[in-house]
Design an enzyme around this catalytic site. Structure first.
Site, PDB file in Angstrom:
ATOM      1  N   ASP A  44       0.639  -0.797  -0.425  1.00 47.28           N
ATOM      2  CA  ASP A  44       0.181  -0.145  -0.296  1.00 47.28           C
ATOM      3  C   ASP A  44       0.954   1.263  -0.475  1.00 47.28           C
ATOM      4  OD1 ASP A  44      -2.163  -1.351   0.195  1.00 47.28           O
ATOM      5  OD2 ASP A  44      -2.835  -0.936   2.137  1.00 47.28           O
ATOM      6  N   ASP A  45       0.324   2.515  -0.084  1.00 50.80           N
ATOM      7  CA  ASP A  45       1.110   4.173  -0.271  1.00 50.80           C
ATOM      8  C   ASP A  45       1.802   3.788  -1.429  1.00 50.80           C
ATOM      9  OD1 ASP A  45      -0.948   3.974   1.685  1.00 50.80           O
ATOM     10  OD2 ASP A  45       0.216   3.404   3.228  1.00 50.80           O
ATOM     11  N   HIS A  94      -5.731   2.828  -4.442  1.00 49.00           N
ATOM     12  CA  HIS A  94      -5.857   3.433  -2.391  1.00 49.00           C
ATOM     13  C   HIS A  94      -6.446   5.135  -3.194  1.00 49.00           C
ATOM     14  CE1 HIS A  94      -4.856   2.311   0.507  1.00 49.00           C
ATOM     15  NE2 HIS A  94      -4.025   2.702   1.386  1.00 49.00           N
ATOM     16  N   HIS A  98      -5.222   9.339   0.459  1.00 56.13           N
ATOM     17  CA  HIS A  98      -4.964   8.559   1.645  1.00 56.13           C
ATOM     18  C   HIS A  98      -6.375   9.219   2.518  1.00 56.13           C
ATOM     19  CE1 HIS A  98      -3.943   5.914   4.913  1.00 56.13           C
ATOM     20  NE2 HIS A  98      -3.841   5.237   3.961  1.00 56.13           N
ATOM     21  N   TYR A 135      -7.034   2.662   5.226  1.00 58.55           N
ATOM     22  CA  TYR A 135      -6.898   2.640   6.543  1.00 58.55           C
ATOM     23  C   TYR A 135      -8.467   1.396   6.256  1.00 58.55           C
ATOM     24  CZ  TYR A 135      -5.317   6.935   7.180  1.00 58.55           C
ATOM     25  OH  TYR A 135      -5.201   8.880   7.337  1.00 58.55           O
ATOM     26  N   HIS A 188       3.633  -2.883   3.716  1.00 60.33           N
ATOM     27  CA  HIS A 188       4.081  -1.561   2.753  1.00 60.33           C
ATOM     28  C   HIS A 188       5.574  -1.106   1.507  1.00 60.33           C
ATOM     29  CE1 HIS A 188       1.343  -1.031   5.802  1.00 60.33           C
ATOM     30  NE2 HIS A 188       0.321  -0.198   4.565  1.00 60.33           N
TER      31      HIS A 188
END
Length: 238
Positions: A44-45, A94, A98, A135, A188
């Site tokens: 993610d991210d 995603h 965020h 989240y 991540h």
């Protein structure tokens, strides 16, 4: 998903089917997860600053992964996003920056999703087919908007807790402890210790008989529909 998450939802996961474009995405070898032991590693991210090293590791071991990307970082590091697609990994949405979707009005959620769809398509030549809400937070409105974009929502079965520990040995230990058949693991690529641990993690999982596949390959057996959430959190009702 780099931050502490306290959830309306129980922990869970999903990804994107890459639509190969001419001279772009590499075809993904067909794996039937009803016949072999599969697991999906998800990041993610990103694209994070260490994504290149991670991609080198995945290429070395012929492992596939799913990257749930933030639009702002795709814009900042387009070469990584393009390489992910070219090397046969999946690119998921995603959001752009965020935010917690459950605190936003519908137009803002649509904007976050669309801006990321557009920038990924622009730089990587593929359109994400899976949404991971920031989240892991989603509600009925989020589900309805995901359906508008034709996307199921993917959570995860377990996490590496890399964002919290930032310790290579702990990340490896946690990941291997929670690994299970048809599992979706949250990680991540901005955590350097995760990237450093990946060669050992990949080798160990493969030695245990796992095929490291994209989320779309893994969830094909479940026939997910737009707006569905997977795995289904406890107490979720649509």
């Amino acid at each position: 998903m780099s931050r502490h998450f306290s959830s309306l939802l129980a922990i869970a996961c999903v990804a994107v089917t890459l639509t190969p474009t001419a001279a772009q995405a590499k075809p993904v070898e067909e794996v039937d997860c009803t016949q072999v032991k599969c697991i999906a590693l998800t990041f993610d991210d990103g694209p994070g600053q260490y994504a290149g090293t991670l991609l080198d590791t995945l290429k070395k071991y012929n492992a596939k992964a799913t990257f749930f990307l933030e639009g702002q970082y795709v814009k900042a590091r387009p070469a990584f996003a393009k390489r992910m697609a070219v090397e046969g990994h999946e690119l998921g949405n995603h959001s752009y920056k965020h935010p917690n979707f459950t605190t936003l009005e519908a137009p803002a959620i649509r904007s976050e999703i669309k801006k990321t769809q557009d920038i990924v398509k622009q730089v990587a030549g593929v359109e994400p087919k899976l949404l991971r809400p920031p989240y892991g937070m989603a509600d009925i409105e989020t589900s309805d908007i995901a359906a508008e974009f034709g996307m199921p929502m993917i959570l995860w079965t377990a996490g590496s807790r890399d964002w919290a520990t930032k310790n290579e040995a702990e990340i490896k230990k946690q990941t291997l402890e929670v690994a299970k058949e048809n599992g979706i693991i949250l990680m991540h690529d901005w955590v350097k210790q995760t990237v450093d641990a990946m060669p050992s993690i990949v080798r160990t999982l493969q030695s245990r008989g796992y095929h490291l596949v994209t989320v779309s390959t893994l969830v094909k057996q479940y026939n997910l529909q737009p707006g569905d959430i997977f795995p289904v959190p406890e107490g979720w009702e649509k």
